[in-house]
Design an enzyme around this catalytic site. Structure first.
Site, PDB file in Angstrom:
ATOM      1  N   LEU A  18       0.850  -1.265   0.073  1.00  0.00           N
ATOM      2  CA  LEU A  18      -0.244  -0.176   0.077  1.00  0.00           C
ATOM      3  C   LEU A  18       0.877   1.314  -0.126  1.00  0.00           C
ATOM      4  CD1 LEU A  18      -2.915  -1.126   2.322  1.00  0.00           C
ATOM      5  CD2 LEU A  18      -2.504  -1.276  -0.041  1.00  0.00           C
ATOM      6  N   ASP A  37      11.087   3.042   5.635  1.00  0.00           N
ATOM      7  CA  ASP A  37      10.638   1.561   5.804  1.00  0.00           C
ATOM      8  C   ASP A  37      11.752   0.920   6.274  1.00  0.00           C
ATOM      9  OD1 ASP A  37       8.178  -0.416   4.030  1.00  0.00           O
ATOM     10  OD2 ASP A  37       9.837  -1.294   4.906  1.00  0.00           O
ATOM     11  N   PHE A  75       1.479   3.697   7.369  1.00  0.00           N
ATOM     12  CA  PHE A  75       1.444   2.248   6.797  1.00  0.00           C
ATOM     13  C   PHE A  75       2.493   1.212   7.258  1.00  0.00           C
ATOM     14  CE2 PHE A  75      -0.765   4.921   3.767  1.00  0.00           C
ATOM     15  CZ  PHE A  75      -1.878   4.065   3.591  1.00  0.00           C
ATOM     16  N   SER A  79       2.036  -6.310   9.096  1.00  0.00           N
ATOM     17  CA  SER A  79       0.662  -6.101   8.270  1.00  0.00           C
ATOM     18  C   SER A  79      -0.089  -7.448   8.267  1.00  0.00           C
ATOM     19  CB  SER A  79       0.897  -5.498   6.949  1.00  0.00           C
ATOM     20  OG  SER A  79       1.598  -6.577   6.115  1.00  0.00           O
ATOM     21  N   TYR A 139      -2.431  -9.215  15.695  1.00  0.00           N
ATOM     22  CA  TYR A 139      -2.124  -8.064  14.709  1.00  0.00           C
ATOM     23  C   TYR A 139      -3.258  -7.160  14.885  1.00  0.00           C
ATOM     24  CZ  TYR A 139      -2.949  -6.230   9.994  1.00  0.00           C
ATOM     25  OH  TYR A 139      -3.140  -5.185   9.105  1.00  0.00           O
ATOM     26  N   LYS A 143      -3.883  -3.078  16.213  1.00  0.00           N
ATOM     27  CA  LYS A 143      -4.645  -2.009  15.220  1.00  0.00           C
ATOM     28  C   LYS A 143      -5.488  -1.188  16.207  1.00  0.00           C
ATOM     29  CE  LYS A 143      -2.341  -2.492  11.375  1.00  0.00           C
ATOM     30  NZ  LYS A 143      -1.432  -1.519  11.057  1.00  0.00           N
TER      31      LYS A 143
HETATM   32  C1  15L Z   1      -5.275  -7.003   6.592  1.00  0.00           C
HETATM   33  O1  15L Z   1      -5.120  -6.206   7.335  1.00  0.00           O
HETATM   34  C2  15L Z   1      -4.061  -7.308   5.855  1.00  0.00           C
HETATM   35  O2  15L Z   1      -3.033  -6.404   5.804  1.00  0.00           O
HETATM   36  C3  15L Z   1      -4.285  -7.885   4.524  1.00  0.00           C
HETATM   37  O3  15L Z   1      -3.192  -8.605   4.045  1.00  0.00           O
HETATM   38  C4  15L Z   1      -5.410  -8.734   4.290  1.00  0.00           C
HETATM   39  O4  15L Z   1      -5.360  -9.876   4.957  1.00  0.00           O
HETATM   40  C5  15L Z   1      -6.829  -7.971   4.914  1.00  0.00           C
HETATM   41  O5  15L Z   1      -6.512  -7.498   6.192  1.00  0.00           O
HETATM   42  C6  15L Z   1      -8.094  -8.509   4.804  1.00  0.00           C
HETATM   43  O6  15L Z   1      -8.666  -8.798   5.723  1.00  0.00           O
HETATM   44  O7  15L Z   1      -8.242  -9.125   3.679  1.00  0.00           O
END
Ligand code: 15L
Length: 274
Positions: A18, A37, A75, A79, A139, A143
């Site tokens: 992204l 990064d 970002f 992730s 993860y 968030k």
């Molecule tokens: C996310 O948060 C991920 O970064 C991405 O790779 C996808 O898995 C996405 O969610 C999703 O839920 O499709």
């Protein structure tokens, strides 16, 4: 000539999928960008940008990168789902460094949050942005934490922040779930533009999805930012609508496979959680 922000924009995670899209689009508009990064930047650095390799866990490096910036498009970090210890540094300590830098620079933060902060809501529900946070992974939990940190820094220090709960941002939706969660790259870029240029944002949440008829989500702060997604997953329905898993947990919840990952319950969770 399109409008440009008064101060440079810092993009973290610039080398990720992204970050690269956003960098290319904002670079093409001639925006003054600072890119960072932990990995090298794989593309040609736009003429109006400079790239500095850095670790979000290094608070001093983040402060230096943010010097003079008016917006941080965050970002960076992990992730997808990983063990708690892996998520801890980049996503928990990292977001603290971002907010400390924003506080010092009086900068606004756009935080790339995720649908996994609310992943254990059922697919049959239609959620408002102020719904209960129900993270589905370490993860997703990071968030949710990042969103809460934004609220705290707004109320305590006046740091503005836009928390984008990104659904699934890929070139195209890949399965039936993504007909609800898909966010086209062009809509993401426009959201970054609006969030940067908006006169004020306070602390707000945006559902990061295109104008998909099958959406799980409604009512957020998009009108205040002047953001309207233009793309839709609808035209992909025939192509991917039949792509579902045989996992009842994955199919039950909005977070999909993140919910069934490392899942040890023997009986399904009751619908009534209280
Ligand atoms: C996310 O948060 C991920 O970064 C991405 O790779 C996808 O898995 C996405 O969610 C999703 O839920 O499709």
């Amino acid at each position: 000539m399109s409008e440009k922000p008064a101060r440079p924009v810092l993009i973290t995670g610039a080398s990720g999928a992204l970050g690269r899209q956003v960098t290319a689009a904002l670079g093409a508009r001639g925006w003054d960008l600072v890119l960072t990064d932990i990995l090298d930047f794989p593309d040609k650095v736009p003429a109006s940008a400079r790239f500095v390799r850095a670790d979000l866990g290094d608070g001093v490096a983040v402060l230096r990168l943010a010097e003079g910036c008016g917006t941080i498009l965050h970002f960076g970090g992990i992730s997808t789902e990983h063990p708690f210890e892996t998520v801890l540094g980049p996503n928990i300590r990292g977001i603290y460094h971002i907010y400390e830098a924003a506080r010092r620079e009086k900068a606004r933060v756009l935080f790339a949050s995720s649908n996994h902060a609310i992943g254990f809501h059922e697919r049959g529900e239609t959620l408002d942005a102020d719904c209960q946070l129900l993270p589905d992974t370490y993860y997703g939990l990071s968030k949710a934490y990042g969103e809460m940190m934004g609220r705290m820094y707004w109320f305590k220090h006046g740091v503005e922040n836009v928390n984008v709960r990104i659904g699934s941002s890929f070139p195209e939706p890949k399965n039936a779930r993504m007909l609800s969660t898909w966010l086209a790259y062009s809509d993401l870029v426009e959201l970054c533009v609006r969030a940067t240029l908006a006169e004020k944002t306070g602390t707000c949440v945006i559902w990061g999805a295109s104008a998909n008829t099958r959406t799980f989500w409604r009512s957020d702060a998009r009108a205040a930012l002047g953001w309207l997604p233009r793309e839709s997953s609808d035209s992909f329905a025939a192509q991917v609508g039949g792509i579902v898993s045989d996992d009842p947990v994955e199919e039950r919840y909005q977070g999909g496979g993140y919910c069934s990952f490392d899942y040890t319950r023997k009986e399904p969770a009751p619908r009534d959680i209280f």
